[in-house]
Design a protein around this motif. Structure first.
Motif, PDB file in Angstrom:
ATOM      1  N   VAL A  94       0.848  -1.184   0.000  1.00 45.26           N
ATOM      2  CA  VAL A  94       0.000   0.000   0.000  1.00 45.26           C
ATOM      3  C   VAL A  94       0.891   1.244   0.000  1.00 45.26           C
ATOM      4  CG1 VAL A  94      -1.824   1.237   1.220  1.00 45.26           C
ATOM      5  CG2 VAL A  94      -1.763  -1.255   1.264  1.00 45.26           C
ATOM      6  N   PRO A  95       0.789   2.097  -1.000  1.00 38.02           N
ATOM      7  CA  PRO A  95       1.650   3.284  -1.049  1.00 38.02           C
ATOM      8  C   PRO A  95       1.292   4.274   0.050  1.00 38.02           C
ATOM      9  CG  PRO A  95      -0.019   3.384  -2.768  1.00 38.02           C
ATOM     10  CD  PRO A  95      -0.143   2.032  -2.144  1.00 38.02           C
ATOM     11  N   ALA A  96       2.226   5.144   0.362  1.00 33.14           N
ATOM     12  CA  ALA A  96       1.958   6.192   1.338  1.00 33.14           C
ATOM     13  C   ALA A  96       0.761   7.022   0.871  1.00 33.14           C
ATOM     14  CB  ALA A  96       3.182   7.082   1.501  1.00 33.14           C
ATOM     15  N   ALA A  97      -0.109   7.344   1.804  1.00 34.03           N
ATOM     16  CA  ALA A  97      -1.337   8.070   1.469  1.00 34.03           C
ATOM     17  C   ALA A  97      -1.025   9.458   0.929  1.00 34.03           C
ATOM     18  CB  ALA A  97      -2.227   8.176   2.701  1.00 34.03           C
ATOM     19  N   GLU A  98      -1.688   9.798  -0.165  1.00 31.92           N
ATOM     20  CA  GLU A  98      -1.555  11.130  -0.748  1.00 31.92           C
ATOM     21  C   GLU A  98      -2.711  11.994  -0.270  1.00 31.92           C
ATOM     22  OE1 GLU A  98      -1.393  10.663  -4.945  1.00 31.92           O
ATOM     23  OE2 GLU A  98       0.441   9.453  -4.915  1.00 31.92           O
ATOM     24  N   GLN A 160      -7.470   0.104  -8.966  1.00 33.09           N
ATOM     25  CA  GLN A 160      -7.065   1.137  -9.919  1.00 33.09           C
ATOM     26  C   GLN A 160      -5.854   1.901  -9.393  1.00 33.09           C
ATOM     27  OE1 GLN A 160      -8.864   2.646 -13.054  1.00 33.09           O
ATOM     28  NE2 GLN A 160      -8.904   0.421 -13.060  1.00 33.09           N
ATOM     29  N   VAL A 161      -5.790   2.084  -8.093  1.00 33.16           N
ATOM     30  CA  VAL A 161      -4.692   2.818  -7.470  1.00 33.16           C
ATOM     31  C   VAL A 161      -3.541   1.879  -7.115  1.00 33.16           C
ATOM     32  CG1 VAL A 161      -4.086   4.409  -5.599  1.00 33.16           C
ATOM     33  CG2 VAL A 161      -6.399   4.428  -6.539  1.00 33.16           C
ATOM     34  N   LEU A 162      -3.869   0.631  -6.797  1.00 27.85           N
ATOM     35  CA  LEU A 162      -2.854  -0.322  -6.348  1.00 27.85           C
ATOM     36  C   LEU A 162      -2.183  -1.056  -7.501  1.00 27.85           C
ATOM     37  CD1 LEU A 162      -4.738  -1.784  -3.252  1.00 27.85           C
ATOM     38  CD2 LEU A 162      -2.829  -0.173  -3.256  1.00 27.85           C
ATOM     39  N   GLY A 163      -2.539  -0.722  -8.728  1.00 26.86           N
ATOM     40  CA  GLY A 163      -1.818  -1.242  -9.886  1.00 26.86           C
ATOM     41  C   GLY A 163      -1.961  -2.724 -10.132  1.00 26.86           C
ATOM     42  N   GLY A 164      -3.142  -3.288  -9.862  1.00 28.68           N
ATOM     43  CA  GLY A 164      -3.377  -4.699 -10.172  1.00 28.68           C
ATOM     44  C   GLY A 164      -3.000  -5.671  -9.083  1.00 28.68           C
ATOM     45  N   GLN A 165      -2.635  -5.188  -7.886  1.00 26.07           N
ATOM     46  CA  GLN A 165      -2.239  -6.099  -6.815  1.00 26.07           C
ATOM     47  C   GLN A 165      -3.400  -6.980  -6.339  1.00 26.07           C
ATOM     48  OE1 GLN A 165       0.522  -4.664  -3.685  1.00 26.07           O
ATOM     49  NE2 GLN A 165       0.187  -2.653  -4.575  1.00 26.07           N
ATOM     50  N   LEU A 166      -4.628  -6.518  -6.552  1.00 23.43           N
ATOM     51  CA  LEU A 166      -5.792  -7.267  -6.092  1.00 23.43           C
ATOM     52  C   LEU A 166      -6.363  -8.176  -7.172  1.00 23.43           C
ATOM     53  CD1 LEU A 166      -7.574  -4.363  -4.185  1.00 23.43           C
ATOM     54  CD2 LEU A 166      -6.384  -6.296  -3.161  1.00 23.43           C
ATOM     55  N   GLU A 167      -5.669  -8.294  -8.287  1.00 22.42           N
ATOM     56  CA  GLU A 167      -6.217  -9.041  -9.425  1.00 22.42           C
ATOM     57  C   GLU A 167      -6.484 -10.496  -9.072  1.00 22.42           C
ATOM     58  OE1 GLU A 167      -4.919 -10.127 -13.996  1.00 22.42           O
ATOM     59  OE2 GLU A 167      -4.155  -8.295 -13.055  1.00 22.42           O
ATOM     60  N   GLU A 168      -5.557 -11.135  -8.365  1.00 21.17           N
ATOM     61  CA  GLU A 168      -5.743 -12.540  -7.998  1.00 21.17           C
ATOM     62  C   GLU A 168      -6.946 -12.707  -7.068  1.00 21.17           C
ATOM     63  OE1 GLU A 168      -3.413 -16.228  -5.754  1.00 21.17           O
ATOM     64  OE2 GLU A 168      -2.465 -14.265  -5.954  1.00 21.17           O
ATOM     65  N   LEU A 169      -7.059 -11.806  -6.121  1.00 15.14           N
ATOM     66  CA  LEU A 169      -8.185 -11.850  -5.193  1.00 15.14           C
ATOM     67  C   LEU A 169      -9.509 -11.655  -5.932  1.00 15.14           C
ATOM     68  CD1 LEU A 169      -9.319 -11.917  -2.341  1.00 15.14           C
ATOM     69  CD2 LEU A 169      -8.759  -9.505  -2.113  1.00 15.14           C
TER      70      LEU A 169
END
Length: 452
Positions: A94-98, A160-169
């Motif tokens: 998870v990137p630092a919050a903007e 959309q923000v995490l760049g596909g990290q949730l695709e498997e889930l």
């Protein structure tokens, strides 16, 4: 279910229904879901009794756990399942919050994953410089289909923000959704209550999630038949409303009251149809929008027999209007209601009751969609006060270790949308829906598929 009248049936048919119910319990994951829930409760009881060694109760708990684990093993052997394939570990960076809105979004995301599904191991968070790693054990499928599709839709926006990290889930959720398709197509409660017809709410949510995750072909294969039956009934009604139950998809007969059109369900189905094929369903969507406008109350709200309070129907309706009919006056009237009903502390709540986190999250989501069509400069400040109150609700929940997956899912979606608006006041709908819309208009994108 009380509104459904089951016809009298001979003993042979009743036996077949019992067999189907038994098969659903064993092979439809309902039995395993109950056993996992029991195991989790027992493990929690063991944890609470750890400071008191030697209690006779601990021996009882250990014996019960053994029984549950043996039942789970027997069920695995009976169904031929392979538990090692049912658990996957999802690692998120998870990137630092903007800004504060994204901070709220990430808190909602981790809270939602932590509380989602009884057998999940929980979320482990590790700070690594500017980023935070969230490790979540994805458990075997089970649970309420409507809640799972709602959570998955929120995960689509986060991805959309995490760049596909949730695709498997998300792929796992799609697999489970397709597994639950009924014999007549679409989704419903018939796996639990044999003979019950399919319903428009499950169908709308299923279509929406499949489209958001790039599975348009599955919609064509699995949903056309119930859609056709549903739209035939819509045409027969002639007022633009959508029936609750899908004709011809069950053995039970729905009473007239159970088929009363619901604004929330109608709005979700119209939204799904617009996303699926706006040109093909133009007349249906147009007539439905007119019906929704006519059903809007003078205070700017809609009422739904399925939901308590105005915020869920308002969020469903303005979500549809913002996407498909942004020139409608309905979002402006709904926005006026949301502005009037915000409490002094920034929260929203049911009439004559204190503000609550679920109403606040739904109101923030609805106000974000209203902003697309009828926003005012002051709405940014209203939303910010709502976010701050939602954060206080979250801290209060953390203090008592409670919370709602539903609230977190709506809060995640609302926070991500307000983040986009605040960082440039961009009046654009959800990026994941834009992808679906562009793929629908561009055949080349359809061929490769558009994922969340």
């Amino acid at each position: 279910v009380a509104a459904i009248e089951f016809p009298s049936q001979p003993k042979e048919e009743l036996t077949r229904q019992i067999d189907r119910t038994t098969q659903a319990i064993y092979f439809g994951d309902h039995g395993r879901y109950v056993l996992r829930l029991g195991l989790q409760t027992l493990e929690r009881a063991v944890e609470l009794s750890t400071p008191y060694p030697g209690l006779p109760w601990q021996r009882v708990l250990a014996k019960l756990r053994g029984h549950f684990q043996k039942l789970m093993q027997d069920l695995d052997r009976l169904t031929g399942s392979q538990p090692k394939q049912l658990r996957r570990t999802v690692h998120l960076r998870v990137p630092a919050a903007e800004g504060p809105w994204q901070e709220t979004a990430w808190e909602a995301l981790t809270s939602m994953l932590d509380r989602w599904r009884p057998s999940a191991q929980g979320v482990v968070r590790q700070q690594e410089g500017e980023e935070e790693t969230v490790r979540w054990h994805r458990a075997a499928p089970g649970g309420d289909l409507i809640l799972r599709t709602l959570v998955a839709e929120s995960l689509c926006e986060a991805d959309q923000v995490l760049g596909g990290q949730l695709e498997e889930l998300l792929q796992g959720e799609v697999e489970y959704l397709l597994y639950r398709v009924t014999q007549a197509g679409g989704w419903g409660l018939s796996a639990v209550f044999p003979g019950l017809p399919g319903d428009a709410d499950h169908l709308a949510r299923g279509i929406h999630l499949l489209l958001l995750t790039g599975h348009r072909e599955e919609v064509c294969q699995r949903c056309e038949e119930p859609l056709e039956a549903l739209l035939e009934e819509t045409e027969r009604r002639g007022d633009g409303s959508q029936p609750l139950w899908i004709p011809g998809t069950g053995e039970a007969v729905a009473s007239p009251q159970s088929g009363e059109p619901d604004p929330s369900v109608t709005a979700r189905l119209l939204h799904a149809l617009w996303l699926y094929d706006a040109e093909r369903f133009h007349d249906v969507v147009d007539a439905g929008a007119t019906w929704l406008e006519a059903r809007q109350l003078s205070d700017g709200t809609w009422t739904s027999p399925a939901y308590r309070g105005p915020y869920e129907p308002v969020a469903a309706a303005v979500g549809f209007f913002a996407a498909a009919r942004s020139n409608s006056p309905a979002p402006g009237q709904a926005a006026a209601f949301l502005r009037r009903s915000q409490r002094a502390d920034g929260a929203w709540g049911l009439e004559d009751q204190p503000g609550d986190p679920l109403s606040t999250a739904l109101a923030l989501l609805a106000l974000a969609d209203c902003w697309l069509a009828a926003g005012e400069a002051g709405d940014l400040d209203r939303a910010q006060r709502g976010r701050e109150r939602l954060e206080r609700f979250r801290r209060e929940d953390a203090a008592v270790k409670s919370g709602s997956v539903l609230t977190a899912a709506f809060a995640l979606r609302a926070a991500l949308r307000w983040q986009r608006f605040e960082t440039g006041a961009t009046k654009r709908r959800s990026g994941v829906e834009r992808n679906v819309h562009e793929a629908r208009e561009n055949p080349e994108l359809q061929e490769v598929g558009v994922t969340a």
